[in-house]
Design a protein around this motif. Structure first.
Motif, mmCIF file in Angstrom:
data_model
loop_
_atom_site.group_PDB
_atom_site.id
_atom_site.type_symbol
_atom_site.label_atom_id
_atom_site.label_comp_id
_atom_site.label_asym_id
_atom_site.label_seq_id
_atom_site.Cartn_x
_atom_site.Cartn_y
_atom_site.Cartn_z
ATOM 1 N N UNK A 147 0.857 -1.202 0.000
ATOM 2 C CA UNK A 147 0.000 0.000 0.000
ATOM 3 C C UNK A 147 0.881 1.235 0.000
ATOM 4 N N UNK A 148 0.650 2.071 -0.995
ATOM 5 C CA UNK A 148 1.404 3.312 -1.089
ATOM 6 C C UNK A 148 0.411 4.467 -1.001
ATOM 7 N N UNK A 149 0.765 5.469 -0.228
ATOM 8 C CA UNK A 149 -0.006 6.713 -0.264
ATOM 9 C C UNK A 149 0.930 7.766 -0.833
ATOM 10 N N UNK A 150 0.622 8.171 -2.059
ATOM 11 C CA UNK A 150 1.504 9.100 -2.764
ATOM 12 C C UNK A 150 0.957 10.519 -2.630
ATOM 13 N N UNK A 151 1.766 11.367 -2.018
ATOM 14 C CA UNK A 151 1.308 12.739 -1.780
ATOM 15 C C UNK A 151 2.314 13.720 -2.371
ATOM 16 N N UNK A 152 1.969 14.984 -2.418
ATOM 17 C CA UNK A 152 2.910 16.036 -2.828
ATOM 18 C C UNK A 152 2.325 17.362 -2.375
ATOM 19 N N UNK A 153 3.193 18.329 -2.253
ATOM 20 C CA UNK A 153 2.774 19.672 -1.869
ATOM 21 C C UNK A 153 1.655 20.155 -2.820
ATOM 22 N N UNK A 154 0.589 20.772 -2.271
ATOM 23 C CA UNK A 154 -0.533 21.184 -3.125
ATOM 24 C C UNK A 154 -0.122 22.105 -4.275
ATOM 25 N N UNK A 155 0.827 22.996 -4.038
ATOM 26 C CA UNK A 155 1.230 23.922 -5.104
ATOM 27 C C UNK A 155 1.883 23.142 -6.251
ATOM 28 N N UNK A 156 2.698 22.174 -5.898
ATOM 29 C CA UNK A 156 3.351 21.337 -6.920
ATOM 30 C C UNK A 156 2.304 20.519 -7.677
ATOM 31 N N UNK A 157 1.347 19.989 -6.963
ATOM 32 C CA UNK A 157 0.305 19.186 -7.626
ATOM 33 C C UNK A 157 -0.479 20.044 -8.603
ATOM 34 N N UNK A 158 -0.771 21.275 -8.187
ATOM 35 C CA UNK A 158 -1.498 22.178 -9.091
ATOM 36 C C UNK A 158 -0.669 22.440 -10.341
ATOM 37 N N UNK A 159 0.625 22.696 -10.147
ATOM 38 C CA UNK A 159 1.483 22.991 -11.306
ATOM 39 C C UNK A 159 1.541 21.802 -12.261
ATOM 40 N N UNK A 160 1.654 20.609 -11.697
ATOM 41 C CA UNK A 160 1.722 19.409 -12.549
ATOM 42 C C UNK A 160 0.436 19.250 -13.348
ATOM 43 N N UNK A 161 -0.678 19.461 -12.670
ATOM 44 C CA UNK A 161 -1.965 19.298 -13.338
ATOM 45 C C UNK A 161 -2.123 20.331 -14.461
ATOM 46 N N UNK A 162 -1.660 21.549 -14.192
ATOM 47 C CA UNK A 162 -1.768 22.614 -15.190
ATOM 48 C C UNK A 162 -0.923 22.244 -16.429
#
Ligand code: DC
Length: 228
Positions: A147-162
């Motif tokens: 089981x992996x819970x993969x997280x990242x800083x919200x700002x980074x996640x937003x940038x990746x999604x953009x």
């Protein structure tokens, strides 16, 4: 004496949008010759059907009946999961922003979740699967091998999604807002909210490359296989 073939594991990868789950899950599945199943695509397909049939995202009974009358399939292909809804290919359509928001909204309902969880268990029960989502380690396969819970800083996640959705026309501002709201809803819903299972390994991908995340996940899988 013959060596028995390695046991086929169930690998659960959960986490918020933009943490890198899909990329890691598909690369890992390819390496292991496992099947990669994106559980979110199933919620997305149901949400699309609700949009097309003008069904309120708040109407749990109607959504439950819609689910029971739908054929939602996710089929792994080399280029990612192919998603079909009642035999129609909706792979591209379900990635659009209106469907993302709708998927998060329909997924709050316990009856919708019960239907999805039952389908997802059928798909993964024989192992040899990397299943990604929000509740795979907590609810769909609480006994998953890894089981992996993969997280990242919200700002980074937003940038990746953009960056991912750059060509799709939506503004950066609106995509970031959509992601934040979806995150809030997915984490705070009463039924199976997004959270790490107590026995999940939490990986923060904020300052890790894709290859580094994959290496860490592979090490966990190898350790598990060595135990069997
Ligand atoms: O993984 P995704 O972004 O495609 O998921 C779309 C939505 O579906 C997500 O915002 C919440 C819901 N979802 C869920 O509730 N449980 C899952 N296992 C997968 C997705």
């Amino acid at each position: 004496m013959t060596d028995s073939p390695p046991r086929k594991l169930i690998i659960a990868i959960d986490g918020p949008a933009g943490a890198g789950k899909s990329t890691i899950a598909s690369r890992l599945a390819r390496k292991l010759a496992y099947v990669n199943l994106e559980s979110g695509a199933m919620y997305r397909a149901l949400a699309l059907k609700a949009i097309e049939n003008d069904i309120s995202f708040d109407d749990e009974a109607a959504l439950d009946s819609l689910a029971h009358n739908s054929r939602i399939k996710i089929e792994p292909t080399l280029g990612g999961n192919r998603v079909t809804l009642d035999s129609r290919d909706v792979t591209q359509r379900v990635r659009e922003t209106d469907v993302s928001e709708a998927a998060s909204r329909v997924s709050v309902h316990p009856r919708v979740r019960a239907w999805m969880v039952a389908r997802q268990r059928e798909l993964g029960i024989n192992g040899g699967v990397v299943m990604e989502g929000r509740d795979i380690g907590t609810k769909v396969f609480p006994d998953a091998d890894v089981k992996i819970f993969l997280d990242a800083d919200p700002v980074i996640r937003e940038q990746r999604r953009i960056q991912q959705q750059h060509s799709r026309g939506a503004s950066a501002e609106s995509m970031a807002a959509e992601l934040r709201e979806r995150d809030r809803r997915d984490r705070t819903r009463a039924n199976s909210p997004l959270k790490a299972a107590p026995d999940a390994v939490v990986l923060d991908s904020t300052s890790l490359s894709e290859d580094e995340v994959l290496q860490r996940v592979e090490a966990l899988v190898e350790k598990k296989l060595a135990e069997n």
